[in-house]
Design an enzyme around this catalytic site. Sequence first.
Site, PDB file in Angstrom:
ATOM      1  N   ASP A  79      10.906 -14.516  -5.381  1.00 34.17           N
ATOM      2  CA  ASP A  79      10.227 -13.291  -5.596  1.00 34.17           C
ATOM      3  C   ASP A  79       8.843 -13.773  -6.551  1.00 34.17           C
ATOM      4  O   ASP A  79       8.594 -14.779  -6.975  1.00 34.17           O
ATOM      5  CB  ASP A  79      11.113 -12.481  -6.627  1.00 34.17           C
ATOM      6  CG  ASP A  79      10.549 -10.966  -6.910  1.00 34.17           C
ATOM      7  OD1 ASP A  79      10.110 -10.353  -6.000  1.00 34.17           O
ATOM      8  OD2 ASP A  79      10.239 -10.925  -8.166  1.00 34.17           O
ATOM      9  N   GLU A 131       5.696 -12.118  -9.097  1.00 33.23           N
ATOM     10  CA  GLU A 131       4.829 -10.821  -9.607  1.00 33.23           C
ATOM     11  C   GLU A 131       3.265 -11.219  -9.672  1.00 33.23           C
ATOM     12  O   GLU A 131       2.909 -12.032  -9.468  1.00 33.23           O
ATOM     13  CB  GLU A 131       4.999 -10.869 -11.115  1.00 33.23           C
ATOM     14  CG  GLU A 131       6.775 -10.644 -11.311  1.00 33.23           C
ATOM     15  CD  GLU A 131       7.334  -9.514 -10.928  1.00 33.23           C
ATOM     16  OE1 GLU A 131       6.504  -8.346 -10.621  1.00 33.23           O
ATOM     17  OE2 GLU A 131       8.581  -9.127 -10.694  1.00 33.23           O
ATOM     18  N   GLU A 185      -1.139  -0.719 -14.859  1.00 33.98           N
ATOM     19  CA  GLU A 185       0.255  -0.168 -14.216  1.00 33.98           C
ATOM     20  C   GLU A 185       1.004  -1.320 -13.650  1.00 33.98           C
ATOM     21  O   GLU A 185       2.428  -1.209 -13.846  1.00 33.98           O
ATOM     22  CB  GLU A 185      -0.081   0.526 -12.824  1.00 33.98           C
ATOM     23  CG  GLU A 185      -1.183   1.779 -13.113  1.00 33.98           C
ATOM     24  CD  GLU A 185      -2.714   1.519 -13.383  1.00 33.98           C
ATOM     25  OE1 GLU A 185      -3.413   2.329 -13.666  1.00 33.98           O
ATOM     26  OE2 GLU A 185      -2.914   0.217 -13.466  1.00 33.98           O
ATOM     27  N   HIS A 196       6.145  -5.343 -14.791  1.00 31.43           N
ATOM     28  CA  HIS A 196       6.702  -6.445 -15.149  1.00 31.43           C
ATOM     29  C   HIS A 196       6.507  -6.987 -16.578  1.00 31.43           C
ATOM     30  O   HIS A 196       7.250  -7.969 -17.057  1.00 31.43           O
ATOM     31  CB  HIS A 196       6.227  -7.542 -14.303  1.00 31.43           C
ATOM     32  CG  HIS A 196       4.795  -7.708 -13.983  1.00 31.43           C
ATOM     33  ND1 HIS A 196       3.927  -7.647 -15.149  1.00 31.43           N
ATOM     34  CD2 HIS A 196       3.901  -7.351 -12.806  1.00 31.43           C
ATOM     35  CE1 HIS A 196       2.632  -7.960 -14.786  1.00 31.43           C
ATOM     36  NE2 HIS A 196       2.662  -7.561 -13.389  1.00 31.43           N
ATOM     37  N   HIS A 212      10.880  -6.007 -14.472  1.00 27.38           N
ATOM     38  CA  HIS A 212      10.816  -6.955 -13.373  1.00 27.38           C
ATOM     39  C   HIS A 212      10.357  -8.410 -13.862  1.00 27.38           C
ATOM     40  O   HIS A 212       9.619  -8.499 -14.629  1.00 27.38           O
ATOM     41  CB  HIS A 212       9.842  -6.577 -12.336  1.00 27.38           C
ATOM     42  CG  HIS A 212      10.124  -5.336 -11.375  1.00 27.38           C
ATOM     43  ND1 HIS A 212      10.841  -5.402 -10.238  1.00 27.38           N
ATOM     44  CD2 HIS A 212      10.243  -4.132 -11.765  1.00 27.38           C
ATOM     45  CE1 HIS A 212      11.338  -4.162  -9.730  1.00 27.38           C
ATOM     46  NE2 HIS A 212      10.579  -3.337 -10.759  1.00 27.38           N
ATOM     47  N   ASP A 237      14.925 -11.871 -10.929  1.00 22.24           N
ATOM     48  CA  ASP A 237      14.805 -11.046  -9.586  1.00 22.24           C
ATOM     49  C   ASP A 237      15.196 -11.862  -8.428  1.00 22.24           C
ATOM     50  O   ASP A 237      16.094 -11.360  -7.784  1.00 22.24           O
ATOM     51  CB  ASP A 237      13.699 -10.062  -9.054  1.00 22.24           C
ATOM     52  CG  ASP A 237      13.354  -8.821  -9.959  1.00 22.24           C
ATOM     53  OD1 ASP A 237      14.198  -8.698 -10.758  1.00 22.24           O
ATOM     54  OD2 ASP A 237      12.278  -8.247  -9.824  1.00 22.24           O
TER      55      ASP A 237
END
Length: 253
Positions: free
Chosen positions: A7, A9, A52, A57, A158, A163
């Site tokens: 995963d 970010e 945003e 995260h 997140h 994750d």
Amino acid sequence: MRQIVLDTETTGIDPKEGHRLIEIGAVEVVNRRLTGNNFHQYINPERDIDPEAVEIHGITNERVADEPVFADVADAFWEYIRGGELVIHNAAFDVGFIDHEFGLLQNKRGGPRLGPVADHCGVLDTLAMARKLHPGQRNSLDALCKRYAIDNGRRVLHGALLDAEILSDVYLAMTGGQTALSLAGVEGTTGGDAEGANSVSGIRRVTREGVTLVVARPSEAELSAHRAKLDSIRQAAGECHWDALDEALQELK
């Protein structure tokens, strides 16, 4: 078989708009066993993170200001994933960002090319898999955790490594039945951040020796709700896998 549950970010939604990676988290699975050989790295994106994205995260500009840039970790990350099968939820998003970073790196330094990912790794999209298994239903990672009884209580925001760890549990449950984590005896490795160490180790099958299963029969109201749910799935997807299972069970009687 070596799989990398992965995963990322990012600073925003679209790499074509100049957004960059800020965190990579990956969990190694070999022959369906979590090895503890994880990769975890925060990255300085060399740009601001969209507000945003921070709300999703929780990673701020200040958090990654002193982290290495992607060029400094690219070779280690490439060696970690190369030749494995990447298991990713909504793979197009993460692979798109990774390939974008490798492309920027190639333009900057030249030399041997890293990537594209799909030319050197298998890619398995668990979102596409979940949509086939559960048509007409929500298939976010949180929804799958609830469906497969995976504990995601730590997932307030997140985070790439967290994750990836949760997705590894979900993927194993989706593809092989019930499993449980064993948290002793294997030390993890990271791509540079201490939070990735000692996070997981192997898995073991859960046995039912000495356990008496209690069978609870559904009420008429529950059966009616079940039939209504199946009808809604048939209308949304055109078919319902439960029907084929029911037919098979009837043939066995």
